[in-house]
Motif scaffolding. Structure first.
Motif, short mmCIF file in Angstrom:
data_model
loop_
_atom_site.label_atom_id
_atom_site.label_comp_id
_atom_site.label_asym_id
_atom_site.label_seq_id
_atom_site.Cartn_x
_atom_site.Cartn_y
_atom_site.Cartn_z
N ALA A 30 -10.67 -40.36 43.32
CA ALA A 30 -9.81 -39.35 43.93
C ALA A 30 -8.88 -38.68 42.92
CB ALA A 30 -8.98 -39.98 45.05
N ILE A 31 -8.75 -39.25 41.73
CA ILE A 31 -7.89 -38.66 40.70
C ILE A 31 -8.68 -37.59 39.95
CG2 ILE A 31 -6.53 -39.10 38.63
CD1 ILE A 31 -6.21 -41.99 39.61
N PRO A 32 -8.21 -36.33 39.93
CA PRO A 32 -8.95 -35.24 39.27
C PRO A 32 -8.76 -35.25 37.76
CG PRO A 32 -6.97 -34.38 40.28
CD PRO A 32 -7.03 -35.84 40.67
N SER A 33 -9.45 -36.17 37.11
CA SER A 33 -9.22 -36.43 35.69
C SER A 33 -10.13 -35.60 34.79
CB SER A 33 -9.41 -37.92 35.40
OG SER A 33 -10.66 -38.37 35.90
N PHE A 121 -12.83 -34.37 44.96
CA PHE A 121 -11.84 -35.40 44.69
C PHE A 121 -11.29 -36.02 45.98
CE2 PHE A 121 -11.65 -32.69 40.84
CZ PHE A 121 -12.17 -33.63 39.95
N SER A 122 -12.08 -35.91 47.03
CA SER A 122 -11.83 -36.64 48.28
C SER A 122 -13.08 -37.45 48.57
CB SER A 122 -11.52 -35.68 49.43
OG SER A 122 -10.34 -34.94 49.18
N MET A 130 -21.52 -43.19 47.65
CA MET A 130 -20.17 -42.64 47.51
C MET A 130 -20.28 -41.32 46.78
SD MET A 130 -16.67 -44.06 45.69
CE MET A 130 -16.50 -45.46 46.81
N TYR A 131 -19.75 -40.27 47.43
CA TYR A 131 -19.79 -38.93 46.88
C TYR A 131 -18.44 -38.57 46.25
CZ TYR A 131 -24.16 -38.05 49.39
OH TYR A 131 -25.45 -38.09 49.85
N GLY A 132 -18.49 -37.85 45.16
CA GLY A 132 -17.28 -37.36 44.52
C GLY A 132 -17.51 -37.14 43.04
#
Length: 426
Positions: A30-33, A121-122, A130-132
């Motif tokens: 979830a962290i947009p790194s 990022f959600s 798991m998507y992202g």
């Protein structure tokens, strides 16, 4: 406790903690790194390591310390907040072999958000995936390695060798995060990087060169376009020439012991194009950022010279560029390819772990992308294994990791740590 009982306790611990592992992975994804914004991810890793009583080293990366080291690639963006985080476990007794466990927390840009089915990022878990962005490449692997260590502790055991858990940045553009750990002095008997390899061991991987074509034209009003020179179309002239170089290199690759089995291992990609200032003006400039692969054993410097020669020859064959030659800038990766060899001992240890989880023997992967393993193997002769889960759409839309494969790769990682580092009752 015999070896079978030890393995069973570790495997059971992975299974018991897998929901918690997924929750931590979801928080990490979830962290947009993206590049330059990895700080919150490094904060999270530092916190996770401190909670587990690891000795944490969290430092700012100074490019001047790295620029003369083998494999360094130039940094062009703001690097003022760049950090590496290493958590060290030191055993009470030394009975095994030391290990580096490394993952990268940087991710590539998402592209247009409206082209994702769910926000990148959600992170979303559905249908066993798991998507992202970064779920597959490679945040799930990093957290998986941490939970592999947790499983050993939950089984009532503790490793009998030093372990460095390393979270690095810049894997997607230069690799200087991994390089910084070596400059800092971290070493081990082996390195293990849980990149998503589809349950195979990377045997040989390409190197990568990033470069930028800077093309200049002659601007005029479009009503008299014939009297000017269009920098954008001139850039395409150079791109077509580089595609011919790509074809030549793929012919050369047919003699490589590993890559000869692949039909097109060398991929050239013009990845970013910027140019022009006005739709009704013949564009005066065009910059194209490019990526091309090279094979293990190929000299980066020699390949750079071939790129320069290709661009120069194409420019001489162009009406405007022949007198106004383009320039080439090196804009990121200057990375050699890497072949895993002289690695019988760690591979034997991992082979036992793999057989216990998957059955049979691990298959090799000839990889047309690169990983940070190269720094450990090439710079310090540290055998560097790369193995991990399955997934899809890395660098694309709707990236995902397959959760069953992640469960298995975490189990294999945990058993490998126990076999390589040794364990004793806590």
């Amino acid at each position: 406790m015999n070896a079978t009982d030890t393995s069973r306790k570790i495997l059971d611990a992975v299974e018991a903690n897998f929901d918690a592992q997924l929750a931590t992975t979801r928080d990490f994804v979830a962290i947009p790194s993206i590049r330059g914004a990895e700080g919150p991810c490094q904060d999270m890793i530092g916190d996770l390591l401190r909670q587990r009583d690891y000795e944490v080293d969290d430092w700012h990366i100074d490019v001047d310390d790295l620029k003369d080291l083998r494999g360094f690639g130039p940094i062009e963006h703001d690097f003022s907040k760049a950090r590496t985080v290493v958590g060290t476990y030191r055993p009470s007794s030394n009975g095994g072999k030391s290990l580096i466990l490394q993952g990268h927390c940087d991710v590539v840009p998402t592209g247009p958000l409206d082209m994702w089915e769910t926000p990148p990022f959600s992170p979303v878990v559905k249908e066993g995936r798991m998507y992202g962005r970064g779920a597959c490449d490679m945040k799930s692997g990093t957290i998986g390695a941490l939970y592999a260590l947790d499983a050993i502790k939950a089984a009532g055991l503790k490793p009998t060798a030093r372990i460095h858990f390393q979270s690095v940045i810049e894997e997607e553009s230069t690799g200087v995060g991994a390089l910084s750990t070596l400059q800092r002095g971290y070493r081990a008997d082996a390195c293990f990087i849980p990149e998503p390899t589809g349950g195979k061991m990377v045997r040989s991987q390409v190197g990568v060169i990033w470069f930028r074509l800077r093309v200049r034209g002659f601007p005029v009003h479009v009503f008299e376009a014939g009297s000017g020179s269009n920098a954008i179309t001139a850039a395409y002239h150079l791109i077509h020439a580089l595609e011919k170089l790509e074809a030549e290199w793929n012919e050369r690759a047919k003699s490589d012991v590993h890559f000869k089995a692949l039909t097109h291992p060398i991929n050239f990609n013009p990845g970013i194009i910027k140019g022009g200032d006005w739709a009704s003006s013949v564009p005066a400039w065009c910059d194209v950022d490019c990526r091309i692969a090279i094979l293990p054993g190929w000299s980066v410097a020699d390949c750079q010279n071939e790129i320069l020669a290709c661009v120069s020859a194409a420019a001489r064959d162009h009406r405007f560029l022949s007198n106004n030659p383009p320039s080439v800038e090196w804009s990121g990766f200057l990375s050699e390819g890497y072949e895993l060899k002289d690695s019988a001992a760690p591979e034997a240890a991992f082979g036992k772990a793999f057989t216990a989880v998957y059955g049979g023997a691990v298959q090799d992967l000839v990889f047309t992308a690169l990983t940070d393993t190269r720094f450990y193997g090439l710079n310090y002769n540290i055998p560097s294994l790369c193995f991990g889960a399955s997934g899809a759409a890395m660098h694309g839309f709707n990236e995902y990791v397959d959760l069953d494969s992640l469960r298995k790769s975490t189990k294999a990682t945990a058993l490998f740590i126990a076999e390589w580092c040794g364990v004793e009752k806590a």
